[in-house]
Design a protein around this motif. Sequence first.
Motif, PDB file in Angstrom:
ATOM      1  N   CYS A   1       0.843  -1.190   0.000  1.00 58.96           N
ATOM      2  CA  CYS A   1       0.000   0.000   0.000  1.00 58.96           C
ATOM      3  C   CYS A   1       0.878   1.239   0.000  1.00 58.96           C
ATOM      4  N   GLY A   2       0.269   2.378   0.137  1.00 61.19           N
ATOM      5  CA  GLY A   2       1.058   3.606   0.222  1.00 61.19           C
ATOM      6  C   GLY A   2       1.320   4.212  -1.129  1.00 61.19           C
ATOM      7  N   ASP A   3       2.587   4.579  -1.389  1.00 60.29           N
ATOM      8  CA  ASP A   3       2.910   5.333  -2.598  1.00 60.29           C
ATOM      9  C   ASP A   3       3.338   4.443  -3.753  1.00 60.29           C
ATOM     10  N   ALA A   4       2.766   3.274  -3.886  1.00 60.74           N
ATOM     11  CA  ALA A   4       3.148   2.347  -4.951  1.00 60.74           C
ATOM     12  C   ALA A   4       3.016   2.970  -6.334  1.00 60.74           C
ATOM     13  N   GLY A   5       2.101   3.919  -6.506  1.00 60.28           N
ATOM     14  CA  GLY A   5       1.906   4.566  -7.788  1.00 60.28           C
ATOM     15  C   GLY A   5       3.051   5.466  -8.190  1.00 60.28           C
ATOM     16  N   ASP A   6       3.959   5.778  -7.270  1.00 57.82           N
ATOM     17  CA  ASP A   6       5.057   6.691  -7.564  1.00 57.82           C
ATOM     18  C   ASP A   6       6.403   5.984  -7.678  1.00 57.82           C
ATOM     19  N   ARG A   7       6.394   4.694  -7.931  1.00 58.38           N
ATOM     20  CA  ARG A   7       7.641   3.940  -7.875  1.00 58.38           C
ATOM     21  C   ARG A   7       8.310   3.721  -9.219  1.00 58.38           C
ATOM     22  N   GLY A   8       7.942   4.497 -10.235  1.00 56.63           N
ATOM     23  CA  GLY A   8       8.676   4.424 -11.491  1.00 56.63           C
ATOM     24  C   GLY A   8       8.097   3.473 -12.502  1.00 56.63           C
ATOM     25  N   ALA A   9       8.983   2.883 -13.320  1.00 57.03           N
ATOM     26  CA  ALA A   9       8.582   2.120 -14.505  1.00 57.03           C
ATOM     27  C   ALA A   9       7.666   0.936 -14.200  1.00 57.03           C
ATOM     28  N   ALA A  10       7.935   0.200 -13.147  1.00 62.72           N
ATOM     29  CA  ALA A  10       7.115  -0.980 -12.837  1.00 62.72           C
ATOM     30  C   ALA A  10       5.671  -0.576 -12.561  1.00 62.72           C
ATOM     31  N   ALA A  11       5.482   0.486 -11.774  1.00 61.09           N
ATOM     32  CA  ALA A  11       4.131   0.931 -11.439  1.00 61.09           C
ATOM     33  C   ALA A  11       3.452   1.575 -12.640  1.00 61.09           C
ATOM     34  N   SER A  12       4.204   2.304 -13.462  1.00 61.29           N
ATOM     35  CA  SER A  12       3.581   3.036 -14.562  1.00 61.29           C
ATOM     36  C   SER A  12       3.146   2.117 -15.698  1.00 61.29           C
ATOM     37  N   SER A  13       3.623   0.864 -15.720  1.00 61.80           N
ATOM     38  CA  SER A  13       3.212  -0.049 -16.777  1.00 61.80           C
ATOM     39  C   SER A  13       1.801  -0.589 -16.528  1.00 61.80           C
ATOM     40  N   PHE A  14       1.285  -0.476 -15.298  1.00 64.77           N
ATOM     41  CA  PHE A  14      -0.067  -0.914 -14.988  1.00 64.77           C
ATOM     42  C   PHE A  14      -1.047   0.176 -15.395  1.00 64.77           C
TER      43      PHE A  14
ATOM     44  N   TYR B   1     -21.756  10.986 -11.595  1.00 71.34           N
ATOM     45  CA  TYR B   1     -20.309  10.824 -11.459  1.00 71.34           C
ATOM     46  C   TYR B   1     -20.044   9.595 -10.604  1.00 71.34           C
ATOM     47  N   TYR B   2     -19.112   8.740 -11.061  1.00 71.58           N
ATOM     48  CA  TYR B   2     -18.772   7.537 -10.304  1.00 71.58           C
ATOM     49  C   TYR B   2     -17.419   7.637  -9.619  1.00 71.58           C
ATOM     50  N   GLN B   3     -16.373   7.940 -10.377  1.00 70.22           N
ATOM     51  CA  GLN B   3     -15.035   8.004  -9.797  1.00 70.22           C
ATOM     52  C   GLN B   3     -14.090   8.698 -10.761  1.00 70.22           C
ATOM     53  N   ALA B   4     -12.939   9.076 -10.244  1.00 67.81           N
ATOM     54  CA  ALA B   4     -11.896   9.671 -11.075  1.00 67.81           C
ATOM     55  C   ALA B   4     -10.549   9.214 -10.539  1.00 67.81           C
ATOM     56  N   TRP B   5      -9.561   9.186 -11.414  1.00 70.71           N
ATOM     57  CA  TRP B   5      -8.209   8.829 -10.993  1.00 70.71           C
ATOM     58  C   TRP B   5      -7.207   9.424 -11.966  1.00 70.71           C
ATOM     59  N   MET B   6      -5.973   9.515 -11.486  1.00 70.79           N
ATOM     60  CA  MET B   6      -4.864   9.983 -12.314  1.00 70.79           C
ATOM     61  C   MET B   6      -4.054   8.758 -12.716  1.00 70.79           C
ATOM     62  N   GLU B   7      -3.688   8.715 -13.980  1.00 67.67           N
ATOM     63  CA  GLU B   7      -2.886   7.608 -14.499  1.00 67.67           C
ATOM     64  C   GLU B   7      -1.860   8.201 -15.447  1.00 67.67           C
ATOM     65  N   GLY B   8      -0.574   8.042 -15.112  1.00 70.74           N
ATOM     66  CA  GLY B   8       0.467   8.660 -15.920  1.00 70.74           C
ATOM     67  C   GLY B   8       0.282  10.165 -16.011  1.00 70.74           C
ATOM     68  N   ASN B   9      -0.162  10.794 -14.911  1.00 67.45           N
ATOM     69  CA  ASN B   9      -0.459  12.227 -14.838  1.00 67.45           C
ATOM     70  C   ASN B   9      -1.571  12.673 -15.772  1.00 67.45           C
ATOM     71  N   ARG B  10      -2.356  11.718 -16.257  1.00 69.35           N
ATOM     72  CA  ARG B  10      -3.544  12.033 -17.055  1.00 69.35           C
ATOM     73  C   ARG B  10      -4.776  11.745 -16.206  1.00 69.35           C
ATOM     74  N   LEU B  11      -5.776  12.622 -16.338  1.00 66.61           N
ATOM     75  CA  LEU B  11      -7.003  12.486 -15.567  1.00 66.61           C
ATOM     76  C   LEU B  11      -8.017  11.613 -16.303  1.00 66.61           C
TER      77      LEU B  11
ATOM     78  N   ALA C   1      -7.120  -2.310 -17.335  1.00 67.95           N
ATOM     79  CA  ALA C   1      -7.413  -3.467 -16.492  1.00 67.95           C
ATOM     80  C   ALA C   1      -8.890  -3.543 -16.117  1.00 67.95           C
ATOM     81  N   ASP C   2      -9.518  -2.408 -15.856  1.00 74.53           N
ATOM     82  CA  ASP C   2     -10.885  -2.390 -15.339  1.00 74.53           C
ATOM     83  C   ASP C   2     -11.962  -2.215 -16.415  1.00 74.53           C
ATOM     84  N   PHE C   3     -11.565  -1.723 -17.603  1.00 75.54           N
ATOM     85  CA  PHE C   3     -12.569  -1.385 -18.612  1.00 75.54           C
ATOM     86  C   PHE C   3     -12.191  -1.898 -19.991  1.00 75.54           C
ATOM     87  N   GLU C   4     -13.220  -2.264 -20.755  1.00 76.54           N
ATOM     88  CA  GLU C   4     -13.062  -2.650 -22.150  1.00 76.54           C
ATOM     89  C   GLU C   4     -13.687  -1.524 -22.978  1.00 76.54           C
TER      90      GLU C   4
END
Length: 130
Positions: free
Chosen positions: A7-20, A100-110, A25-28
């Motif tokens: 848990c925690g800041d796993a999203g900020d750990r570089g290449a391994a995290a950014s490949s997810f 509205y359901y949810q929002a998230w940042m992915e690769g600094n994109r909203l 994963a959640d949407f088609e």
Amino acid sequence: GNDDGGCGDAGDRGAAASSFSRFAADFEVVGTLGDGTFGSVYKVRNRMDRRLYAIKAAKREARGRSDRERMLREVYALAALSDDTSSSGTAEAMRHVVRYYQAWMEGNRLYIQIELCQCTLLDEMGRGAH
């Protein structure tokens, strides 16, 4: 070391995290509903509940904290509108607000997950003009 169990800041750990990609994963993606200067809106199927939604994806990455905050203002507005319509309790008020359901940042994109509307605003306006 302090192992937080992933848990925690796993999203900020570089290449391994950014490949997810949570989006992938959640949407088609079923189709593209719109494409504009600032982003694209996709018709998607949630892989878990199999329901259809719309997801608005920003085209550009946030550049710094103030840019990120500016991008998130839309999310805050959508969340506030959702709160207002659910607390007022009137079906008529809720009928004209996209849920509205949810929002998230992915690769600094909203990414913003919202209700998939079955008709256009023009269709709705035509129905109300009686």
